[in-house]
Design an enzyme around this catalytic site. Structure first.
Site, PDB file in Angstrom:
ATOM      1  N   ASP A 152      -7.164 -13.509  -1.453  1.00 45.40           N
ATOM      2  CA  ASP A 152      -6.808 -12.110  -1.732  1.00 45.40           C
ATOM      3  C   ASP A 152      -7.736 -11.646  -2.844  1.00 45.40           C
ATOM      4  N   SER A 181       0.118  -2.195  13.366  1.00 47.12           N
ATOM      5  CA  SER A 181       1.180  -1.275  12.952  1.00 47.12           C
ATOM      6  C   SER A 181       1.602  -0.403  14.116  1.00 47.12           C
ATOM      7  N   ASN A 217       6.173   5.480   0.444  1.00 49.33           N
ATOM      8  CA  ASN A 217       7.136   5.076   1.475  1.00 49.33           C
ATOM      9  C   ASN A 217       8.569   5.244   0.974  1.00 49.33           C
ATOM     10  N   LYS A 225      -6.472   0.299  12.158  1.00 48.22           N
ATOM     11  CA  LYS A 225      -5.628  -0.660  12.889  1.00 48.22           C
ATOM     12  C   LYS A 225      -5.970  -0.622  14.380  1.00 48.22           C
ATOM     13  N   ARG A 257      13.456   6.122  11.689  1.00 43.19           N
ATOM     14  CA  ARG A 257      12.499   5.019  11.793  1.00 43.19           C
ATOM     15  C   ARG A 257      13.226   3.707  12.056  1.00 43.19           C
ATOM     16  N   PHE A 275      -3.729 -10.399   6.880  1.00 41.91           N
ATOM     17  CA  PHE A 275      -2.978  -9.290   6.286  1.00 41.91           C
ATOM     18  C   PHE A 275      -3.868  -8.399   5.425  1.00 41.91           C
ATOM     19  N   TYR A 311       3.845  -3.911  13.475  1.00 44.90           N
ATOM     20  CA  TYR A 311       5.051  -3.810  12.653  1.00 44.90           C
ATOM     21  C   TYR A 311       5.610  -2.400  12.732  1.00 44.90           C
ATOM     22  N   PHE A 312       6.941  -2.309  12.725  1.00 45.67           N
ATOM     23  CA  PHE A 312       7.576  -1.011  12.512  1.00 45.67           C
ATOM     24  C   PHE A 312       7.696  -0.848  10.977  1.00 45.67           C
ATOM     25  N   ASP A 343       3.827  13.525   9.811  1.00 50.82           N
ATOM     26  CA  ASP A 343       5.063  12.794  10.149  1.00 50.82           C
ATOM     27  C   ASP A 343       5.549  13.115  11.560  1.00 50.82           C
ATOM     28  N   TYR A 366      -6.488   5.350   8.047  1.00 47.98           N
ATOM     29  CA  TYR A 366      -5.802   4.060   7.951  1.00 47.98           C
ATOM     30  C   TYR A 366      -5.337   3.616   9.341  1.00 47.98           C
ATOM     31  N   GLY A 381      -0.019 -10.159  -1.257  1.00 47.18           N
ATOM     32  CA  GLY A 381       0.615  -8.849  -1.091  1.00 47.18           C
ATOM     33  C   GLY A 381       2.052  -8.960  -0.589  1.00 47.18           C
TER      34      GLY A 381
HETATM   35  P1  NAD Z   1      -0.299  -5.169   0.520  1.00 52.15           P
HETATM   36  O1  NAD Z   1      -1.235  -4.149  -0.036  1.00 52.15           O
HETATM   37  O2  NAD Z   1       0.849  -5.577  -0.316  1.00 52.15           O
HETATM   38  O3  NAD Z   1      -1.127  -6.497   0.919  1.00 52.15           O
HETATM   39  C1  NAD Z   1      -2.450  -6.441   1.366  1.00 52.15           C
HETATM   40  C2  NAD Z   1      -3.256  -7.385   0.473  1.00 52.15           C
HETATM   41  O4  NAD Z   1      -4.607  -7.385   0.898  1.00 52.15           O
HETATM   42  C3  NAD Z   1      -3.238  -6.970  -0.995  1.00 52.15           C
HETATM   43  O5  NAD Z   1      -2.719  -8.038  -1.770  1.00 52.15           O
HETATM   44  C4  NAD Z   1      -4.691  -6.679  -1.332  1.00 52.15           C
HETATM   45  O6  NAD Z   1      -5.028  -7.055  -2.649  1.00 52.15           O
HETATM   46  C5  NAD Z   1      -5.433  -7.467  -0.267  1.00 52.15           C
HETATM   47  N1  NAD Z   1      -6.747  -6.926   0.097  1.00 52.15           N
HETATM   48  C6  NAD Z   1      -7.083  -5.660   0.428  1.00 52.15           C
HETATM   49  N2  NAD Z   1      -8.401  -5.586   0.707  1.00 52.15           N
HETATM   50  C7  NAD Z   1      -8.910  -6.840   0.567  1.00 52.15           C
HETATM   51  C8  NAD Z   1     -10.214  -7.387   0.702  1.00 52.15           C
HETATM   52  N3  NAD Z   1     -11.271  -6.637   1.008  1.00 52.15           N
HETATM   53  N4  NAD Z   1     -10.380  -8.702   0.489  1.00 52.15           N
HETATM   54  C9  NAD Z   1      -9.323  -9.493   0.142  1.00 52.15           C
HETATM   55  N5  NAD Z   1      -8.072  -9.018  -0.025  1.00 52.15           N
HETATM   56  C10 NAD Z   1      -7.867  -7.701   0.196  1.00 52.15           C
HETATM   57  O7  NAD Z   1       0.185  -4.650   1.931  1.00 52.15           O
HETATM   58  P2  NAD Z   1       1.340  -5.203   2.868  1.00 52.15           P
HETATM   59  O8  NAD Z   1       2.414  -4.205   2.899  1.00 52.15           O
HETATM   60  O9  NAD Z   1       1.655  -6.608   2.527  1.00 52.15           O
HETATM   61  O10 NAD Z   1       0.613  -5.156   4.286  1.00 52.15           O
HETATM   62  C11 NAD Z   1      -0.038  -6.289   4.824  1.00 52.15           C
HETATM   63  C12 NAD Z   1      -0.737  -5.885   6.104  1.00 52.15           C
HETATM   64  O11 NAD Z   1       0.223  -5.350   7.018  1.00 52.15           O
HETATM   65  C13 NAD Z   1      -1.787  -4.796   5.906  1.00 52.15           C
HETATM   66  O12 NAD Z   1      -2.871  -5.047   6.770  1.00 52.15           O
HETATM   67  C14 NAD Z   1      -1.064  -3.526   6.337  1.00 52.15           C
HETATM   68  O13 NAD Z   1      -1.939  -2.534   6.774  1.00 52.15           O
HETATM   69  C15 NAD Z   1      -0.189  -4.061   7.464  1.00 52.15           C
HETATM   70  N6  NAD Z   1       1.011  -3.237   7.680  1.00 52.15           N
HETATM   71  C16 NAD Z   1       1.864  -3.014   6.630  1.00 52.15           C
HETATM   72  C17 NAD Z   1       2.976  -2.194   6.834  1.00 52.15           C
HETATM   73  C18 NAD Z   1       3.907  -1.899   5.679  1.00 52.15           C
HETATM   74  O14 NAD Z   1       4.668  -0.951   5.760  1.00 52.15           O
HETATM   75  N7  NAD Z   1       3.914  -2.686   4.610  1.00 52.15           N
HETATM   76  C19 NAD Z   1       3.229  -1.645   8.081  1.00 52.15           C
HETATM   77  C20 NAD Z   1       2.349  -1.921   9.134  1.00 52.15           C
HETATM   78  C21 NAD Z   1       1.241  -2.739   8.920  1.00 52.15           C
HETATM   79  C1  UD1 Z   2       4.192   5.459   6.892  1.00 59.63           C
HETATM   80  C2  UD1 Z   2       2.807   5.847   7.364  1.00 59.63           C
HETATM   81  C3  UD1 Z   2       2.377   4.899   8.463  1.00 59.63           C
HETATM   82  C4  UD1 Z   2       2.394   3.462   7.959  1.00 59.63           C
HETATM   83  C5  UD1 Z   2       3.807   3.146   7.434  1.00 59.63           C
HETATM   84  C6  UD1 Z   2       3.800   1.798   6.783  1.00 59.63           C
HETATM   85  C7  UD1 Z   2       2.585   8.260   6.986  1.00 59.63           C
HETATM   86  C8  UD1 Z   2       2.475   9.602   7.646  1.00 59.63           C
HETATM   87  N1  UD1 Z   2       2.812   7.221   7.831  1.00 59.63           N
HETATM   88  O1  UD1 Z   2       5.085   5.541   7.978  1.00 59.63           O
HETATM   89  O2  UD1 Z   2       1.054   5.198   8.878  1.00 59.63           O
HETATM   90  O3  UD1 Z   2       2.073   2.535   8.985  1.00 59.63           O
HETATM   91  O4  UD1 Z   2       4.173   4.120   6.435  1.00 59.63           O
HETATM   92  O5  UD1 Z   2       5.055   1.476   6.328  1.00 59.63           O
HETATM   93  O6  UD1 Z   2       2.473   8.137   5.795  1.00 59.63           O
HETATM   94  N2  UD1 Z   2      10.391  10.087   3.583  1.00 59.63           N
HETATM   95  C9  UD1 Z   2      11.050  11.027   2.786  1.00 59.63           C
HETATM   96  N3  UD1 Z   2      10.794  11.018   1.447  1.00 59.63           N
HETATM   97  C10 UD1 Z   2       9.901  10.156   0.860  1.00 59.63           C
HETATM   98  C11 UD1 Z   2       9.250   9.198   1.685  1.00 59.63           C
HETATM   99  C12 UD1 Z   2       9.503   9.198   3.039  1.00 59.63           C
HETATM  100  O7  UD1 Z   2      11.841  11.826   3.273  1.00 59.63           O
HETATM  101  O8  UD1 Z   2       9.709  10.217  -0.371  1.00 59.63           O
HETATM  102  C13 UD1 Z   2      10.704  10.043   5.029  1.00 59.63           C
HETATM  103  C14 UD1 Z   2       9.502  10.290   5.943  1.00 59.63           C
HETATM  104  O9  UD1 Z   2       9.339  11.672   6.184  1.00 59.63           O
HETATM  105  C15 UD1 Z   2       9.918   9.485   7.190  1.00 59.63           C
HETATM  106  C16 UD1 Z   2      10.728   8.317   6.623  1.00 59.63           C
HETATM  107  O10 UD1 Z   2      11.144   8.731   5.324  1.00 59.63           O
HETATM  108  O11 UD1 Z   2      10.772  10.258   7.997  1.00 59.63           O
HETATM  109  C17 UD1 Z   2       9.917   7.034   6.489  1.00 59.63           C
HETATM  110  O12 UD1 Z   2       8.719   7.297   5.745  1.00 59.63           O
HETATM  111  P1  UD1 Z   2       7.728   6.132   5.275  1.00 59.63           P
HETATM  112  O13 UD1 Z   2       8.499   5.078   4.582  1.00 59.63           O
HETATM  113  O14 UD1 Z   2       6.604   6.781   4.504  1.00 59.63           O
HETATM  114  O15 UD1 Z   2       7.193   5.493   6.610  1.00 59.63           O
HETATM  115  P2  UD1 Z   2       6.492   6.200   7.877  1.00 59.63           P
HETATM  116  O16 UD1 Z   2       6.287   7.643   7.676  1.00 59.63           O
HETATM  117  O17 UD1 Z   2       7.253   5.779   9.074  1.00 59.63           O
END
Ligand code: NAD
Ligand code: UD1
Length: 343
Positions: free
Chosen positions: A34, A127, A202, A156, A234, A83, A180-181, A298, A152, A13
């Site tokens: 994965d 997260s 996002n 966490k 953010r 992850f 993570y932020f 939000d 979700y 991922g």
């Molecule tokens: P991602 O979806 O790209 O990666 C997660 C991977 O886990 C995927 O490749 C998916 O195929 C695999 N997966 C899901 N369920 C599975 C299972 N049951 N068995 C095996 N593999 C499985 O997401 P990411 O953005 O890389 O996030 C990685 C981790 O970080 C996640 O736990 C996510 O919740 C956490 N996280 C991500 C963010 C973000 O914004 N990307 C923010 C905070 C926390």
């Molecule tokens: C979101 C998730 C959070 C998750 C994080 C992972 C929600 C409510 N929260 O956070 O649980 O851990 O992603 O990265 O979904 N925005 C727009 N237009 C868009 C998309 C976003 O204006 O099309 C704004 C949002 O209102 C926010 C900012 O952009 O103010 C960031 O949004 P986003 O990237 O979705 O992240 P979070 O909301 O912080």
């Protein structure tokens, strides 16, 4: 240095692939597992191109305990970087059981198998969502947790609690919870990056798809927040900085750590409009936008106090907003349809 391999669950991922690159560059031996629910083997092929190393990769599901056992039989694992999980907030509200089963059930399976094989080291992807609506800013690790508004986020929080209880009960465990932020950007090579399925939820993947012509305009969710320009603020962190934070956490864990928790953020907040403008600059493409109402769930502002990771891990985020935008644009423009050949 670790005696054995680092098992990276969810390693195909977005954050996983970037971390695998940093682990390999730091000299660690890496195994990826994965189920490819939200990823493809193409991402691992690209990791191999970047690093010039082969990555042993297994298509195994966290819910398949025998599949996990086979993996632990085959490889001497030192630490699991966990992850794997589902991460779509909206989907989690519609299908909570799927999220609880996959994320929590899957993690419990993994922990049980680790224990069977005497592996007691884990670094977990948590997260900033565990903090809920911030009571103060910047958010440090002492901020209360648990006020999550969606399933979700609750997975966490619950997994953090499970891991904390485990460390209290069984002293062999070393666990690092990384909160993570907002991870954004891509590897500088432009070969790996975030590849959301369907319309991105996002902000930054949405903006980059507007720039590449796949989406018409950005919808700004609310401009009436109590922030300098009224749009949400953010703490965006470059995914390569985030990945290096995992290597720093692993080095800390190798010394023996019990249960530790760290924010991984930059400490700086940017608004939606600031992000759109920065991306216009980085890509040279216009980002048209329209203002709409607030998105349910939000919050106005969220940014980290990242001092603890600096003091205890010797880690700080180094890459600035311009780099986040340039690298994201390189990935998006080189791969307009992500890892797929067509859209
Ligand atoms: P991602 O979806 O790209 O990666 C997660 C991977 O886990 C995927 O490749 C998916 O195929 C695999 N997966 C899901 N369920 C599975 C299972 N049951 N068995 C095996 N593999 C499985 O997401 P990411 O953005 O890389 O996030 C990685 C981790 O970080 C996640 O736990 C996510 O919740 C956490 N996280 C991500 C963010 C973000 O914004 N990307 C923010 C905070 C926390
Ligand atoms: C979101 C998730 C959070 C998750 C994080 C992972 C929600 C409510 N929260 O956070 O649980 O851990 O992603 O990265 O979904 N925005 C727009 N237009 C868009 C998309 C976003 O204006 O099309 C704004 C949002 O209102 C926010 C900012 O952009 O103010 C960031 O949004 P986003 O990237 O979705 O992240 P979070 O909301 O912080």
């Amino acid at each position: 240095m670790a005696s054995g391999s680092i098992l990276v669950t969810g390693g195909a991922g977005y954050v996983g692939t970037h971390t695998v690159v940093e682990l390999l560059d730091a000299g660690y031996d890496v195994i990826v597992m994965d189920n490819l629910h939200n990823a493809s083997m193409e991402s691992i092929k690209r990791v191999e191109e970047i690093t010039g190393k082969t990555v042993a990769t297994y298509s195994v599901d966290l819910l398949d305990k025998d599949g996990l056992r086979d993996l632990f039989k085959k490889h001497k694992i030192y630490c699991v970087m966990h992850f794997a999980g589902l991460k779509a907030v909206g989907e989690s509200c519609q299908k909570p059981l799927m999220y609880y089963k996959n994320n929590i059930g899957g993690t419990v399976n993994l922990l049980e198998v680790m224990k069977e094989f005497g592996v007691y080291n884990m670094i977990f992807s948590s997260s900033a969502t565990v903090y809920g609506s911030p009571k103060y800013l910047p958010i440090d690790e002492k901020h209360p947790v648990g006020g999550c508004t969606n399933p979700y986020g609750k997975t966490k929080y619950f997994i953090e609690e499970i891991l904390t209880d485990l460390c209290t009960a069984e002293k062999e465990w070393n666990v690092v919870l990384l909160r993570y932020f907002n991870p954004v950007g891509a590897h500088i090579s432009g070969k790996i990056g975030e590849d959301p399925q369907g319309i991105p939820n996002n902000l930054m993947p949405y903006i980059s798809q507007v720039a590449v012509g796949r989406l018409k305009e950005l919808t700004v969710h609310g401009n009436d927040y109590d922030t300098p320009d009224g749009t949400g603020v953010r703490d965006y962190i470059h995914v390569v900085d985030l990945a290096q934070g995992h290597v720093a956490a692993l080095k800390r864990l190798e010394k023996g750590c019990g249960c530790k928790v760290y924010n991984l953020g930059t400490g700086k907040g940017y608004s939606v409009i600031e992000m759109a403008k920065a991306f216009e600059k980085g890509s040279g493409k216009p980002i048209p936008y329209k203002i709409a109402g607030r998105r349910t769930g939000d919050i106005a502002s969220c940014y980290a106090d990242a001092k603890l990771a600096q003091e205890e891990l010797g880690w700080t985020a180094k890459l600035d907003l311009a780099r986040m935008c340039e690298d994201l644009w390189r990935w998006q423009s080189n791969n307009p349809t992500g890892f797929r050949k067509d859209s």
